[in-house]
Motif scaffolding. Structure first.
Motif, PDB file in Angstrom:
ATOM      1  N   CYS A 318       1.255  -3.370 -74.618  1.00 31.98           N
ATOM      2  CA  CYS A 318      -0.112  -3.813 -74.388  1.00 31.98           C
ATOM      3  C   CYS A 318      -0.957  -3.847 -75.656  1.00 31.98           C
ATOM      4  O   CYS A 318      -2.056  -4.414 -75.649  1.00 31.98           O
ATOM      5  N   TRP A 320      -0.344  -5.668 -77.887  1.00 31.26           N
ATOM      6  CA  TRP A 320      -0.317  -7.097 -78.221  1.00 31.26           C
ATOM      7  C   TRP A 320      -1.320  -7.912 -77.424  1.00 31.26           C
ATOM      8  O   TRP A 320      -1.518  -9.100 -77.708  1.00 31.26           O
ATOM      9  N   ASN A 322      -4.384  -7.644 -77.597  1.00 33.08           N
ATOM     10  CA  ASN A 322      -5.514  -7.923 -78.498  1.00 33.08           C
ATOM     11  C   ASN A 322      -5.290  -9.171 -79.341  1.00 33.08           C
ATOM     12  O   ASN A 322      -6.239  -9.709 -79.912  1.00 33.08           O
ATOM     13  N   GLY A 344      -6.288 -17.010 -78.854  1.00 33.57           N
ATOM     14  CA  GLY A 344      -6.419 -15.999 -79.897  1.00 33.57           C
ATOM     15  C   GLY A 344      -6.227 -16.635 -81.262  1.00 33.57           C
ATOM     16  O   GLY A 344      -6.325 -17.863 -81.419  1.00 33.57           O
ATOM     17  N   HIS A 352       2.545 -11.741 -76.367  1.00 32.59           N
ATOM     18  CA  HIS A 352       1.142 -11.750 -75.962  1.00 32.59           C
ATOM     19  C   HIS A 352       0.840 -12.779 -74.868  1.00 32.59           C
ATOM     20  O   HIS A 352      -0.132 -12.634 -74.133  1.00 32.59           O
ATOM     21  N   GLN A 359     -10.456  -6.539 -66.915  1.00 32.16           N
ATOM     22  CA  GLN A 359     -11.543  -5.932 -67.692  1.00 32.16           C
ATOM     23  C   GLN A 359     -12.762  -5.513 -66.889  1.00 32.16           C
ATOM     24  O   GLN A 359     -13.659  -4.875 -67.421  1.00 32.16           O
TER      25      GLN A 359
END
Length: 611
Positions: A318, A320, A322, A344, A352, A359
């Protein structure tokens, strides 16, 4: 003094385990002191949960202090300038697939089995192929029905997570408490069975512990019942979760599993909850047992404590998230969800593109002290953590724990917390009602030993209960009516696994220990038949993973201890549904929030090499 005697002295000083020295003596001779020392330290680090030993750590300050004993050990090993050259000169070390007890690669030393497990896991999660033949138009329609467009402009990350999992064979959905992981998966499974056009779709659910499996069975069952599906489709959905050990067919008294690469699992889709608890060897075994075309969905909270055993697989994966999605993947997810999913900075697809982070918390709003506290701790923000306690939230409290009176007050609070459970026990309530009452309150500890650890608190609580007539111990026995126990060793023959909680009750036919099984059934077991177990008035935070309690109480030690970390405090906080009590000195709490759990592995480097 010889290397062997110095290592034995390290055992006497409790710096190393006897196992570490035995391994070192098995793989190296006295003529290879550096190899012997490195082997002992590698074994030690593996026992501490690390997957590998970076060569850069091979100094006399390896344990954070310049110990005179370790100065002597490294001096006897001649403090090699080139550890790589020294280690590879030994037949005990290989830098490739040649058989050897230890593997050295990219300046990281591994036990052979850990190296094999890590490579297997890296290869599996680095798989980038999208599922063939994705009908995007139909998928869009199905997702829109299950996740109707909301009025707010924010991205519906649950819908994105479902789209990620529907278009990948392997997917990982992470999120904190209340972010809707279970709801997302319920809708995702509903989408899957709607899109298989009548083909048989064998779906299995699993979790690392019996408690987590039972929770998954209950929560996912509730979520699925709220969906509008016809009877034929509902019949394709699972109604019970299993432990991973039971799923793989753990063999009594053996590390072997009934299901492996030569005898794969009979399933098309596997959902694995509480993935943060899965250690590297178990993840590797699970991967080996999967059919080549099976779809796998991992769920978990990346910020929780890593597994007790070696590795932090979910955390490594996890990290990754970001990176964000590649432009091509972001465009596809935007089409499928009808919202703008931003790309990204990485142009190329990779791991990813198989991840999604939920969230938004639907459980903890702005009026929840538990939610505010968990967020502040997770950020490592000591000032915000202090401020949360000063805002007058009714669902959290922090109490000091320095004096003997404060310690006694904590014991009294715990007795009050367990009062409803003890009342149900005394009234001879049905086993299921007693087990449910036990889930209302739980003492959580960072340590196992001492007055602030599991053993000390369990003993103090039992003594207080005996004095107040709340329990009656049997003569010359640890057993009594109402004793809660936690299993600490798997017993596949009984269907009991590490972490399962049972309550000892005498219903008039002798003492039995009652457990909730993953299918919701209540199972009685004779105390004499139980595998290794511990009293569970207090349990470690590690052991509480996969469980939730109406009221959780966290006890931190009086002094700063390395194992008390941000992840431990966060995990304990998020075990509480309605109320949290924290017994801690402000200095110890502050240091814990500032200390991150470190698990050394090569997974990140392996993922990067496949980019």
């Amino acid at each position: 003094m010889s290397m062997q005697k110095l290592l034995q002295e390290a055992v006497a000083q409790k710096l190393l385990r006897p196992l570490d020295v035995q391994f070192a003596l098995t793989v190296a001779t006295e003529q290879e002191p550096a190899v012997m020392l490195a082997a002992a330290l590698l074994s030690h680090d593996t026992g501490e949960g690390h997957v590998c030993l970076p060569l850069s750590r091979l100094t006399s300050e390896i344990f954070g202090t310049d110990s005179p004993l370790f100065k002597e050990l490294f001096a006897l090993a001649d403090n090699p300038d080139d550890w790589q050259k020294t280690l590879l000169a030994s037949p005990a070390v290989s830098e490739n697939e040649a058989a050897a007890p230890m593997i050295l690669t990219d300046s990281r030393l591994y036990l052979n089995r850990m190296w094999c497990h890590e490579r297997r896991v890296a290869e599996f999660f680095a798989e980038q192929a999208l599922l063939a033949g994705v009908d995007e138009a139909r998928m869009m329609q199905t997702l829109e029905t299950l996740f109707p467009a909301a009025t707010e402009a924010d991205i519906n990350w649950q819908k994105v997570a479902a789209a990620v999992a529907l278009t990948r064979r392997i997917s990982v959905i992470s999120g904190g408490p209340g972010t809707g992981k279970t709801t997302t998966v319920a809708k995702l499974l509903a989408a899957l069975v709607q899109m298989v056009d009548g083909d048989k779709c064998r779906i299995c659910l699993a979790a690392p512990t019996g408690k987590a499996a039972a929770r998954l069975t209950e929560s996912l069952g509730n979520a699925l019942r709220q969906l509008q599906l016809d009877a034929r489709l509902k019949a394709m959905l699972p109604d019970e979760a299993s432990t991973l050990h039971r799923l793989l067919g753990a063999q009594p008294g053996s590390q072997r599993m009934r299901h492996h690469a030569g005898n794969p699992l009979h399933l098309d889709v596997l959902v694995v909850d509480e993935a943060s608890m899965i250690d590297l060897p178990m993840m590797s075994r699970l991967i080996d047992a999967l059919p080549s075309r099976a779809r796998v969905i991992f769920l978990g909270d990346r910020d929780q404590l890593a597994s007790v055993e070696a590795g932090a697989v979910l955390g490594d994966i996890c990290a990754w998230v970001n990176v964000g999605y590649s432009p091509e993947r972001a465009a596809q997810l935007s089409r499928l969800t009808g919202t703008t999913v931003p790309p990204g900075e990485v142009q190329k697809g990779g791991l990813h593109d198989s991840l999604c982070l939920l969230q938004k918390s639907y459980r903890f709003g702005s009026d929840s002290g538990i939610g505010q506290l968990a967020a502040a701790v997770n950020r490592g923000d000591k000032r915000a953590t202090q401020a949360v306690f000063q805002q007058g939230f009714s669902d959290i409290e922090r109490k000091p724990l320095q004096s003997a009176q404060e310690y006694q007050d904590m014991i009294d609070d715990a007795l009050a917390g367990y009062r409803h459970f003890l009342s149900a026990v005394k009234k001879q309530a049905a086993p299921q009602a007693v087990i449910e009452a036990f889930g209302e309150y739980q003492l959580l500890c960072a340590l196992r030993e001492g007055p602030f650890g599991v053993s000390g608190l369990n003993e103090r609580l039992e003594q207080a209960m005996v004095r107040q007539g709340l329990i009656s111990r049997l003569p010359h026995s640890r057993w009594y009516h109402g004793r809660p126990v936690m299993i600490s060793r798997n017993d596949s023959a009984l269907g009991l696994f590490n972490g399962d909680i049972g309550i000892a009750l005498d219903q008039g036919q002798g003492m039995r220990v009652w457990f909730t099984m993953p299918d919701g059934e209540i199972k009685p077991v004779l105390p004499s038949r139980l595998p290794e177990h511990d009293t569970a008035w207090a349990m470690t935070v590690h052991k509480s993973q996969g469980s939730e309690f109406d009221h959780a109480a966290l006890i931190l030690p009086q002094h700063i201890v390395p194992v008390v970390t941000r992840e431990l405090v966060y995990t304990a906080i998020t075990r509480a549904r309605k109320r949290l009590s924290l017994y801690a000195d402000e200095r110890v709490l502050g240091q814990a929030i500032a200390t991150r759990t470190e698990r050394r592995s090569g997974l990140d480097a392996l993922f990067r090499s496949r980019m």
